[in-house]
Write an enzyme that holds these catalytic residues in place. Structure first.
Site, PDB file in Angstrom:
ATOM      1  N   GLU A   1       0.832  -1.200   0.000  1.00 18.88           N
ATOM      2  CA  GLU A   1       0.000   0.000   0.000  1.00 18.88           C
ATOM      3  C   GLU A   1       0.871   1.256   0.000  1.00 18.88           C
ATOM      4  O   GLU A   1       0.563   2.241  -0.679  1.00 18.88           O
ATOM      5  CB  GLU A   1      -0.922  -0.015   1.227  1.00 18.88           C
ATOM      6  CG  GLU A   1      -2.209   0.746   1.040  1.00 18.88           C
ATOM      7  CD  GLU A   1      -3.228   0.421   2.124  1.00 18.88           C
ATOM      8  OE1 GLU A   1      -4.357   0.054   1.785  1.00 18.88           O
ATOM      9  OE2 GLU A   1      -2.876   0.524   3.319  1.00 18.88           O
TER      10      GLU A   1
ATOM     11  N   GLU B   1       2.075   1.742  -3.404  1.00 26.40           N
ATOM     12  CA  GLU B   1       0.986   2.226  -4.250  1.00 26.40           C
ATOM     13  C   GLU B   1       0.776   3.731  -4.043  1.00 26.40           C
ATOM     14  O   GLU B   1       0.598   4.489  -4.991  1.00 26.40           O
ATOM     15  CB  GLU B   1      -0.308   1.455  -3.940  1.00 26.40           C
ATOM     16  CG  GLU B   1      -1.446   1.795  -4.893  1.00 26.40           C
ATOM     17  CD  GLU B   1      -2.756   1.102  -4.529  1.00 26.40           C
ATOM     18  OE1 GLU B   1      -2.772   0.265  -3.604  1.00 26.40           O
ATOM     19  OE2 GLU B   1      -3.776   1.434  -5.171  1.00 26.40           O
TER      20      GLU B   1
ATOM     21  N   CYS C   1      -8.276  -2.102   3.833  1.00 27.95           N
ATOM     22  CA  CYS C   1      -8.172  -3.327   4.636  1.00 27.95           C
ATOM     23  C   CYS C   1      -9.443  -3.623   5.412  1.00 27.95           C
ATOM     24  O   CYS C   1      -9.601  -4.708   5.950  1.00 27.95           O
ATOM     25  CB  CYS C   1      -6.966  -3.314   5.562  1.00 27.95           C
ATOM     26  SG  CYS C   1      -6.399  -1.707   6.014  1.00 27.95           S
TER      27      CYS C   1
ATOM     28  N   SER D   1      -7.383   1.929  -2.391  1.00 29.58           N
ATOM     29  CA  SER D   1      -6.174   1.179  -2.708  1.00 29.58           C
ATOM     30  C   SER D   1      -6.588  -0.163  -3.297  1.00 29.58           C
ATOM     31  O   SER D   1      -7.609  -0.734  -2.915  1.00 29.58           O
ATOM     32  CB  SER D   1      -5.365   0.952  -1.431  1.00 29.58           C
ATOM     33  OG  SER D   1      -4.536  -0.173  -1.579  1.00 29.58           O
TER      34      SER D   1
ATOM     35  N   LYS E   1     -15.431  -9.680   7.713  1.00 26.17           N
ATOM     36  CA  LYS E   1     -14.410 -10.547   7.118  1.00 26.17           C
ATOM     37  C   LYS E   1     -15.031 -11.837   6.595  1.00 26.17           C
ATOM     38  O   LYS E   1     -14.499 -12.476   5.697  1.00 26.17           O
ATOM     39  CB  LYS E   1     -13.329 -10.876   8.148  1.00 26.17           C
ATOM     40  CG  LYS E   1     -12.486  -9.682   8.546  1.00 26.17           C
ATOM     41  CD  LYS E   1     -11.383  -9.411   7.553  1.00 26.17           C
ATOM     42  CE  LYS E   1     -10.750  -8.064   7.821  1.00 26.17           C
ATOM     43  NZ  LYS E   1      -9.921  -7.606   6.717  1.00 26.17           N
TER      44      LYS E   1
ATOM     45  N   GLU F   1     -16.186 -10.806   3.254  1.00 21.93           N
ATOM     46  CA  GLU F   1     -15.058 -10.599   2.348  1.00 21.93           C
ATOM     47  C   GLU F   1     -14.501 -11.922   1.820  1.00 21.93           C
ATOM     48  O   GLU F   1     -14.245 -12.069   0.623  1.00 21.93           O
ATOM     49  CB  GLU F   1     -13.950  -9.840   3.089  1.00 21.93           C
ATOM     50  CG  GLU F   1     -12.688  -9.614   2.282  1.00 21.93           C
ATOM     51  CD  GLU F   1     -11.580  -8.974   3.115  1.00 21.93           C
ATOM     52  OE1 GLU F   1     -11.346  -9.422   4.254  1.00 21.93           O
ATOM     53  OE2 GLU F   1     -10.955  -8.031   2.635  1.00 21.93           O
TER      54      GLU F   1
ATOM     55  N   CYS G   1     -10.434  -2.084  14.754  1.00 23.14           N
ATOM     56  CA  CYS G   1     -10.767  -3.507  14.947  1.00 23.14           C
ATOM     57  C   CYS G   1     -10.820  -3.915  16.416  1.00 23.14           C
ATOM     58  O   CYS G   1     -11.488  -4.886  16.757  1.00 23.14           O
ATOM     59  CB  CYS G   1      -9.750  -4.381  14.233  1.00 23.14           C
ATOM     60  SG  CYS G   1      -9.369  -3.828  12.576  1.00 23.14           S
TER      61      CYS G   1
END
Ligand code: SF4
Ligand code: SF4
Ligand code: FES
Lengths: 171, 573
Positions: free
Chosen positions: B278, B281, B298, B318, B357, B360, B502
């Site tokens: 990242e 990037e 993320c 990203s 998650k 995902e 988180c």
């Protein structure tokens, strides 16, 4: 659905041939206070609040659909299924209540297998409960597409419905 | 300052403060159901009622401002009776299936009925058996257990600005549901799980499936690998009596081995990997005129939010997959080779602080050559359940290290667990990439802490870079709107859906208040303070991964395995 099949009296709120878009264009400000007037106008124009129209209203006011749906379901004036060919209004005003309109409503629900606000599977009948219809002398009264049936006893309900079923069959 | 009297004792309070706040500060307990920290009171549940001298009715303390001279009784017979009746009424149509409930032992309703001495069903409400909403891959709604406190509705609307659920109907027909009473899967829910975190009962829980995990563990043909996210080691201890804010990484590793996992990896390794990808990037975008500001990717709930609410801003995201997915990818594609294993034989389980998650991991864009990166995702809470199921006591294990190569991590990777941590980690490494030198002060105070929007200007080798760290989707919406309106002084923004990051994720132990979340955050900062390796780019095994397999950040192979694409999504009621 041709408009003649649907009640056009004032109590139902005469559906006229306008679309949700037409209604929304009349409330161009995107004002959130207009939510309820908009929902009323949409229902008056299209007969009920479809998913598509609720979503369109939500987009128009930039509100989450859950909010619009939540508000709409809070008021029992709103219906979410299209009107049937025959729209039944059961008066639950005081006079009708005293004369036993609760039993009439029960019998309608049982025979049609719908709750108030719903439409039968064959799309023939829709059921609505209204406050005083203004025909207390005829209590208990029901109105079907604007035709009044006076002094309805629960055991007469089936017969009345059959009249409309026959009418539907004979076009 | 005003002086009031509570239960005959003199108490100081600020005039206008809500009585409940004063009571809590004084350690006087009154039960609450609808009350939420840091939010305006609604006064909906009436459980917090107290008697105030001179006022005929009972008053809800959560919505009652104090003023000089008030005399308050919190536990008068009348107040206690009223509370008990409220609970009894709530129980009138509540299913009696505590034994089978995911929240058994952690349910406010259960606790309160026990505290108030409810011993029999005095009222019986109309029986109804609504359908479970099992439509979402992450969240289960059980309307039968809903007591209509409205907490989930408020979190979803006020904290997340999603408003996937709301009250529908009224009176005895009131329900909390998505629009049209539809399933959550077709709504605009982003699977963040914040609603679960605040629900006082078992009406909202995560989709919980363990069977495939146990099947894999017992299948001799499978190599079962587990990864735990940076925020898990600092919260799992709470479920086993450890002090809030204890880092339990060592005992967690040990427990996971005892559960039968063949290898234990640390997602912080791939957080380090994310930093490199990242960070590169970002520098690439700055150098080559790419879309700025760049948004981190993320947090899957955040990504989902962008795809649903701001499809026109997708270009800012990203392209990096999240650390969970990256670790799955390098485990199946690189580690498998080193171990001489077929990638198909590997079963990757991840333990996440997060419900999103789960969503995902099953996205089609996460498939590579017919294989998913991650085979099963469970939350911190679910792991605690599994550990108990197996009769293990996490607190009394002998700590061990995670397995290499993916047990190695810098403390930067660990910081990913808190809002601001991704930013801090990325800035450290970006600075090194640009200048070849380490930051003098690796600690980036401006993006630490629990504020919803944190901003800083950082000098990276003579270029001033504007950064921000945002948590809570309502805050995210604010900043995205600013950017759409033309704000240009920020180049890189970290977004996390859960307030605080988180550590306060939708899959974390229930009932964490402000102080608990702070303690969890501090635990991560402490790990960083004393860590031997503080920079992602110093992770030795990460260097190896690049040397032996990936080449360099943003290489073709990186792109193939570690990056992804996004697309507009729509609710499909
Ligand atoms: S998971 Fe998040 S977005 Fe979905 S209903 Fe719950 S709070 Fe709202
Ligand atoms: S689902 Fe839970 S949080 Fe939401 S209203 Fe019902 S009981 Fe309250
Ligand atoms: S906590 Fe005060 S009314 Fe619910």
């Amino acid at each position: 659905m041709s408009t003649t099949d649907v009640s056009t009296n004032d109590i139902v709120g005469a559906p006229v041939a306008t679309t949700v878009e037409d209604v929304l264009s009349r409330f161009s400000g995107g004002n959130r206070e207009d939510l309820i007037p908009i929902l009323q106008a949409v229902q008056n124009s299209t007969g009920h609040l479809s998913r598509e129209s609720v979503l369109a209203v939500a987009r128009h006011l930039n509100l989450p659909p859950s909010k619009v749906y939540g508000v709409a379901t809070f008021y029992n004036q709103f219906r979410f299924q299209p009107l049937g060919k025959y729209h039944i209004q059961v008066c639950r005003g005081t006079a009708c209540h005293v004369k036993g309109s609760a039993a009439v409503l029960e019998s309608l629900k049982r025979i049609l297998k719908v709750e108030e606000g719903q439409t039968t599977k064959d799309k023939l009948f829709s059921l609505e409960v209204v406050a005083c219809i203004g025909a207390c002398g005829l209590a208990p009264v029901i109105s079907i597409n604007g035709e009044f049936h006076a002094g309805v006893a629960p055991d007469r309900v089936a017969g009345i419905l059959n009249v409309y079923r026959r009418r539907a069959k004979n076009g | 300052m005003s002086t009031i009297e509570v239960n005959g004792r003199t108490v100081q309070a600020d005039a206008g403060e809500m009585l409940l706040t004063v009571l809590r500060r004084e350690g006087i307990y009154v039960p609450t159901l609808c009350h939420m920290e840091d939010m305006l009171p609604t006064g909906a549940c009436r459980l917090c009622v107290v008697e105030v001298e001179g006022i005929p009715g009972l008053v809800p303390s959560c919505a009652f401002p104090v003023s000089e001279g008030q005399k308050i009784q919190t536990h008068s017979p009348r107040a206690v009776r009223a509370r008990k009746t409220i609970i009894e009424l709530l129980l009138a149509n509540h299913p009696d299936d505590c034994l089978y409930c995911a929240r058994n032992g952690e349910c406010d309703l259960q606790d309160m009925s026990s505290e108030l001495g409810v011993r029999q069903r005095r009222y019986s409400g109309a029986h109804w058996e609504p359908k479970l909403d099992l439509s979402s891959v992450s969240i289960v709604r059980d309307p039968a257990k809903c007591i209509l406190c409205g907490r989930c509705v408020r979190v979803c609307e006020e904290v997340q600005s999603v408003a996937a659920i709301d009250f529908t109907g009224r009176g005895t027909d009131s329900r909390v549901a998505p629009a049209f009473g539809a399933g959550l899967n077709v709504s605009n829910c982003v699977d963040c799980g914040q609603c679960i975190r605040v629900c006082p009962t078992g009406a909202l829980t995560e989709q919980s499936r363990f069977k495939n995990i146990f099947d894999a563990i017992h299948n001799p043909d499978k190599v079962v690998v587990v990864q735990h996210a940076p925020a898990v080691s600092v919260t799992i201890g709470e479920q086993f009596g450890l002090k809030t804010g204890t880092d339990a990484a060592g005992v967690l590793n040990a427990t996971l081995r005892r559960l039968g996992f063949d290898y234990v990896f640390d997602t912080s390794f791939s957080a380090d990997l994310t930093v490199l990808e990242e960070g590169s990037e970002l520098l690439d975008r700055i150098k080559n005129g790419g879309t700025l500001p760049m948004f981190t990717s993320c947090c899957p709930a955040w990504v989902d939010f962008v795809e649903l609410e701001y499809p026109d801003m997708i270009g800012h995201l990203s392209s990096c997959k999240s650390p969970q997915q990256m670790l799955g990818a390098v485990t199946k594609r690189w580690w498998s080779k080193k171990m001489g294993l077929e990638p198909e034989k590997i079963f990757m389980v991840s333990i996440m602080p997060c419900t999103a998650k789960k969503f995902e991991a099953q996205l089609p864009e996460m498939m590579h050559e017919g294989l998913v990166d991650v085979d099963a995702v469970i939350t911190t809470r679910e792991l605690a359940r599994i550990i108990r199921l197996r009769g293990l006591d996490l607190a009394n294990m002998t700590p061990v290290e995670a397995d290499n190569p993916f047990g190695e991590r810098s403390s930067s990777g660990k910081l990913f667990g808190a809002s601001g941590g991704v930013m801090e980690a990325a800035v450290r490494t970006a600075h090194f990439m640009v200048t070849g030198k380490e930051l003098k002060m690796p600690r980036l105070q401006a993006v630490r802490g629990l504020d919803g929007i944190k901003e800083a200007k950082i000098d990276v080798g003579g270029i001033e870079v504007g950064v921000a760290a945002v948590s809570g989707l309502a805050n995210a919406r604010k900043l995205v709107e600013d950017i759409k309106a033309g704000r240009k002084d920020i180049h890189f923004i970290e977004f996390m859906a859960c307030p605080g990051g988180c550590i306060n994720g939708g899959g974390q132990p229930i009932r964490a208040d402000h102080d608990a979340v702070k303690a969890r955050m501090q635990a991560l900062y402490n790990i960083d303070k004393d860590a031997p390796v503080r920079y992602a780019h110093d992770n030795e095994y990460l260097k190896k991964l690049y040397d032996e397999f990936l080449g360099e950040p943003l290489s073709e192979r990186s792109h193939e395995l570690l990056h992804t694409t996004y697309g507009r999504r729509q609710a499909e009621y």
